[in-house]
Write a protein that holds these residues in place. Structure first.
Motif, PDB file in Angstrom:
ATOM      1  N   ASP A 161       0.845  -1.199   0.000  1.00 32.41           N
ATOM      2  CA  ASP A 161       0.000   0.000   0.000  1.00 32.41           C
ATOM      3  C   ASP A 161       0.880   1.249   0.000  1.00 32.41           C
ATOM      4  OD1 ASP A 161      -2.695  -1.146   0.109  1.00 32.41           O
ATOM      5  OD2 ASP A 161      -2.052  -1.923   2.063  1.00 32.41           O
ATOM      6  N   TRP A 162       0.619   2.141  -0.944  1.00 34.09           N
ATOM      7  CA  TRP A 162       1.412   3.356  -1.130  1.00 34.09           C
ATOM      8  C   TRP A 162       0.484   4.570  -1.206  1.00 34.09           C
ATOM      9  CZ3 TRP A 162       6.783   2.550  -1.960  1.00 34.09           C
ATOM     10  CH2 TRP A 162       7.148   1.229  -2.224  1.00 34.09           C
ATOM     11  N   TRP A 163       1.037   5.724  -0.826  1.00 33.35           N
ATOM     12  CA  TRP A 163       0.338   6.977  -1.144  1.00 33.35           C
ATOM     13  C   TRP A 163       1.116   7.628  -2.279  1.00 33.35           C
ATOM     14  CZ3 TRP A 163      -4.303   8.091   1.048  1.00 33.35           C
ATOM     15  CH2 TRP A 163      -4.918   9.271   0.594  1.00 33.35           C
ATOM     16  N   ASP A 164       0.471   7.736  -3.419  1.00 35.53           N
ATOM     17  CA  ASP A 164       1.132   8.210  -4.641  1.00 35.53           C
ATOM     18  C   ASP A 164       1.367   9.719  -4.561  1.00 35.53           C
ATOM     19  OD1 ASP A 164       1.997   8.855  -7.167  1.00 35.53           O
ATOM     20  OD2 ASP A 164       0.400   7.781  -8.219  1.00 35.53           O
ATOM     21  N   SER A 165       2.644  10.114  -4.480  1.00 34.04           N
ATOM     22  CA  SER A 165       3.012  11.530  -4.471  1.00 34.04           C
ATOM     23  C   SER A 165       3.878  11.886  -5.672  1.00 34.04           C
ATOM     24  CB  SER A 165       3.750  11.873  -3.164  1.00 34.04           C
ATOM     25  OG  SER A 165       2.896  11.733  -2.051  1.00 34.04           O
ATOM     26  N   ASN A 166       3.751  11.070  -6.717  1.00 37.76           N
ATOM     27  CA  ASN A 166       4.473  11.337  -7.969  1.00 37.76           C
ATOM     28  C   ASN A 166       3.637  12.319  -8.794  1.00 37.76           C
ATOM     29  OD1 ASN A 166       5.783  11.366 -10.426  1.00 37.76           O
ATOM     30  ND2 ASN A 166       5.755   9.140 -10.713  1.00 37.76           N
ATOM     31  N   MET A 167       4.128  13.544  -8.978  1.00 38.19           N
ATOM     32  CA  MET A 167       3.349  14.581  -9.651  1.00 38.19           C
ATOM     33  C   MET A 167       3.040  14.239 -11.110  1.00 38.19           C
ATOM     34  SD  MET A 167       4.812  18.191  -8.137  1.00 38.19           S
ATOM     35  CE  MET A 167       6.540  17.738  -7.983  1.00 38.19           C
ATOM     36  N   LYS A 168       3.743  13.275 -11.691  1.00 39.60           N
ATOM     37  CA  LYS A 168       3.503  12.883 -13.078  1.00 39.60           C
ATOM     38  C   LYS A 168       2.587  11.661 -13.180  1.00 39.60           C
ATOM     39  CE  LYS A 168       7.948  14.692 -14.708  1.00 39.60           C
ATOM     40  NZ  LYS A 168       9.234  14.366 -15.410  1.00 39.60           N
ATOM     41  N   SER A 169       2.147  11.161 -12.046  1.00 44.69           N
ATOM     42  CA  SER A 169       1.334   9.942 -12.032  1.00 44.69           C
ATOM     43  C   SER A 169      -0.154  10.269 -12.166  1.00 44.69           C
ATOM     44  CB  SER A 169       1.571   9.178 -10.735  1.00 44.69           C
ATOM     45  OG  SER A 169       0.649   8.104 -10.610  1.00 44.69           O
ATOM     46  N   PRO A 170      -0.913   9.443 -12.903  1.00 46.68           N
ATOM     47  CA  PRO A 170      -2.367   9.673 -13.015  1.00 46.68           C
ATOM     48  C   PRO A 170      -3.119   9.412 -11.709  1.00 46.68           C
ATOM     49  CG  PRO A 170      -1.744   7.617 -14.089  1.00 46.68           C
ATOM     50  CD  PRO A 170      -0.461   8.306 -13.733  1.00 46.68           C
ATOM     51  N   THR A 171      -2.473   8.736 -10.760  1.00 48.04           N
ATOM     52  CA  THR A 171      -3.129   8.473  -9.473  1.00 48.04           C
ATOM     53  C   THR A 171      -2.497   9.311  -8.354  1.00 48.04           C
ATOM     54  OG1 THR A 171      -1.680   6.533  -9.194  1.00 48.04           O
ATOM     55  CG2 THR A 171      -3.894   6.155 -10.058  1.00 48.04           C
ATOM     56  N   TYR A 172      -1.921  10.441  -8.734  1.00 46.95           N
ATOM     57  CA  TYR A 172      -1.312  11.369  -7.765  1.00 46.95           C
ATOM     58  C   TYR A 172      -2.286  11.703  -6.643  1.00 46.95           C
ATOM     59  CZ  TYR A 172       0.333  15.967  -6.073  1.00 46.95           C
ATOM     60  OH  TYR A 172       0.718  17.032  -5.301  1.00 46.95           O
ATOM     61  N   ASN A 173      -1.773  11.727  -5.420  1.00 48.57           N
ATOM     62  CA  ASN A 173      -2.526  12.063  -4.211  1.00 48.57           C
ATOM     63  C   ASN A 173      -3.679  11.097  -3.939  1.00 48.57           C
ATOM     64  OD1 ASN A 173      -2.929  13.516  -1.851  1.00 48.57           O
ATOM     65  ND2 ASN A 173      -4.353  14.961  -2.794  1.00 48.57           N
ATOM     66  N   THR A 174      -3.436   9.805  -4.184  1.00 46.49           N
ATOM     67  CA  THR A 174      -4.393   8.758  -3.813  1.00 46.49           C
ATOM     68  C   THR A 174      -3.624   7.567  -3.249  1.00 46.49           C
ATOM     69  OG1 THR A 174      -4.373   7.646  -5.970  1.00 46.49           O
ATOM     70  CG2 THR A 174      -6.006   9.402  -5.662  1.00 46.49           C
ATOM     71  N   MET A 175      -4.333   6.725  -2.519  1.00 47.16           N
ATOM     72  CA  MET A 175      -3.742   5.475  -2.054  1.00 47.16           C
ATOM     73  C   MET A 175      -3.821   4.454  -3.190  1.00 47.16           C
ATOM     74  SD  MET A 175      -4.894   2.917   1.056  1.00 47.16           S
ATOM     75  CE  MET A 175      -4.932   4.194   2.312  1.00 47.16           C
ATOM     76  N   VAL A 176      -2.712   3.788  -3.464  1.00 48.69           N
ATOM     77  CA  VAL A 176      -2.674   2.755  -4.497  1.00 48.69           C
ATOM     78  C   VAL A 176      -2.091   1.481  -3.907  1.00 48.69           C
ATOM     79  CG1 VAL A 176      -2.487   4.410  -6.393  1.00 48.69           C
ATOM     80  CG2 VAL A 176      -0.404   3.531  -5.325  1.00 48.69           C
ATOM     81  N   ARG A 177      -2.487   0.373  -4.481  1.00 46.38           N
ATOM     82  CA  ARG A 177      -1.971  -0.925  -4.024  1.00 46.38           C
ATOM     83  C   ARG A 177      -1.206  -1.581  -5.164  1.00 46.38           C
ATOM     84  NH1 ARG A 177      -2.193  -4.314   0.109  1.00 46.38           N
ATOM     85  NH2 ARG A 177      -2.122  -6.573  -0.252  1.00 46.38           N
ATOM     86  N   GLN A 178       0.080  -1.733  -4.986  1.00 42.90           N
ATOM     87  CA  GLN A 178       0.930  -2.342  -5.998  1.00 42.90           C
ATOM     88  C   GLN A 178       2.254  -2.739  -5.359  1.00 42.90           C
ATOM     89  OE1 GLN A 178       0.652   1.263  -8.449  1.00 42.90           O
ATOM     90  NE2 GLN A 178       2.871   1.558  -8.231  1.00 42.90           N
ATOM     91  N   ALA A 179       2.989  -3.581  -6.057  1.00 45.93           N
ATOM     92  CA  ALA A 179       4.238  -4.109  -5.495  1.00 45.93           C
ATOM     93  C   ALA A 179       5.329  -3.052  -5.428  1.00 45.93           C
ATOM     94  CB  ALA A 179       4.706  -5.310  -6.314  1.00 45.93           C
ATOM     95  N   LYS A 180       5.409  -2.188  -6.440  1.00 46.67           N
ATOM     96  CA  LYS A 180       6.484  -1.199  -6.505  1.00 46.67           C
ATOM     97  C   LYS A 180       5.946   0.206  -6.291  1.00 46.67           C
ATOM     98  CE  LYS A 180       9.368  -3.910  -9.673  1.00 46.67           C
ATOM     99  NZ  LYS A 180      10.085  -3.914 -10.979  1.00 46.67           N
ATOM    100  N   SER A 181       6.853   1.091  -5.906  1.00 44.17           N
ATOM    101  CA  SER A 181       6.492   2.485  -5.669  1.00 44.17           C
ATOM    102  C   SER A 181       5.998   3.155  -6.944  1.00 44.17           C
ATOM    103  CB  SER A 181       7.704   3.252  -5.132  1.00 44.17           C
ATOM    104  OG  SER A 181       7.449   4.637  -5.114  1.00 44.17           O
ATOM    105  N   PRO A 182       4.999   4.038  -6.850  1.00 45.49           N
ATOM    106  CA  PRO A 182       4.574   4.822  -8.021  1.00 45.49           C
ATOM    107  C   PRO A 182       5.627   5.842  -8.447  1.00 45.49           C
ATOM    108  CG  PRO A 182       2.864   4.790  -6.329  1.00 45.49           C
ATOM    109  CD  PRO A 182       4.109   4.282  -5.699  1.00 45.49           C
TER     110      PRO A 182
END
Length: 309
Positions: A158-179
């Protein structure tokens, strides 16, 4: 306040009804297309066709009507500090009862702010957002303590996406690797995320306006922009929070408690006369007085007359 607004609108509507036909040019009335229905449950104010009066009506509705979300808020967390660059603050949780009055139910307690204090939030700037925001999603490394909020027990995927170039920026995402970017692993971040709730300061998820702003457990140090309190009190906050009561958090310098709260100091309105001690101030009276003053100055122009000296 709502009653005052309705009464004032009724007066204005009466003026509009009498003056509108006399001022409108014959044969030039153009039907107006319906505007987008407002999100508020309050009825829309119809246009009169008199630009000055329509502007005043809209101003009146905006100042006195209030949003349905604000009216529905029955839980408010107030975070206040003497100066914007303070790194610690006082947090108090208030609840509004059936009689409309606010009472403190949690705290006051010490809270830590960003290492740069509070103000405009930006990515990579350790500053706590200043303003009033919703609380929409809870999570933690520990099991749900009994909150009514949507709660996710997080693990290392479980990650909180803080990658400004990511389409899921500022949301919780579930994946194996960091966004990527400054994204946080919500489990590996440690005990500070044993319990947490998202401060919805950037619901549009605009890159650059900061992400991952939470109310969470403290490590007794300033944060990267979050608000942090004692672990046991954070658990108590989560148990208390109820989405049906539309909880909000209000963060500011010398921030007063919710209106009508006897526990919070009441600031005097600027540029206003000292109220009579025997007659308590009426909510919204200042705004109503200003708007009716505008109406008074507007009436002569509506009827094509001028005021005498």
């Amino acid at each position: 306040m709502r009653l005052l607004g309705l009464l004032a609108i009724a007066v204005l509507a009466a003026v509009a009804g009498g003056a509108g036909p006399a001022l409108a040019a014959p044969g030039t009335t153009t039907p107006t297309s319906p505007s987008t229905p407002p999100k508020s449950s309050a009825p829309a104010i119809p246009e009169t066709g008199i630009p000055l009066l329509d502007t005043l009506l809209n101003s009146l509705a905006g100042n006195l009507g209030g949003s349905s979300a604000e009216a529905d808020t029955r839980q408010m967390i107030v975070v206040t500090a003497p100066k914007a660059n303070d790194t610690s603050a006082t947090l108090t949780g208030f609840e509004r009862g059936a009689d409309g009055s606010w009472k403190p139910v949690i705290g006051p307690t010490k809270a830590f702010l960003g290492s740069l204090g509070m103000g405009e939030p930006k990515d990579n700037v350790y500053r706590t957002p200043e303003g009033t925001f919703g609380l929409d999603q809870a999570f933690g490394r520990l099991a749900n303590p009994g909150t009514k909020m949507p709660y996710k027990k997080v693990d290392r995927q479980d990650w909180w996406d803080s990658n400004m170039k990511s389409p899921t920026y500022n949301t919780m995402v579930r994946q194996a690797k960091s966004p990527g970017g400054d994204s946080e692993n919500l489990y590996d971040s440690g005990p500070v995320y044993d319990y947490a709730v998202n401060i919805a300061h950037n619901p549009q998820r605009t890159p650059g306006k900061a992400s991952a702003m939470f109310l969470h457990v403290t490590n007794n140090q300033p944060t990267q922009g979050c608000v942090a309190i004692d672990k046991e009190l954070m658990r108590k906050v989560l148990v208390w929070l109820d989405p049906a009561k539309h909880p909000k958090i209000s963060i500011g310098v010398n921030q007063a408690g919710p209106p009508a709260s006897s526990a919070a100091p009441q600031s005097s309105a600027p540029n206003s006369a000292t109220p009579n001690a025997d007659s308590p101030a009426m909510p919204g009276a200042d705004e109503l007085t200003q708007l009716l003053g505008q109406l008074t100055s507007l009436v002569p122009s509506l009827f094509g007359t001028t005021t005498g000296s």
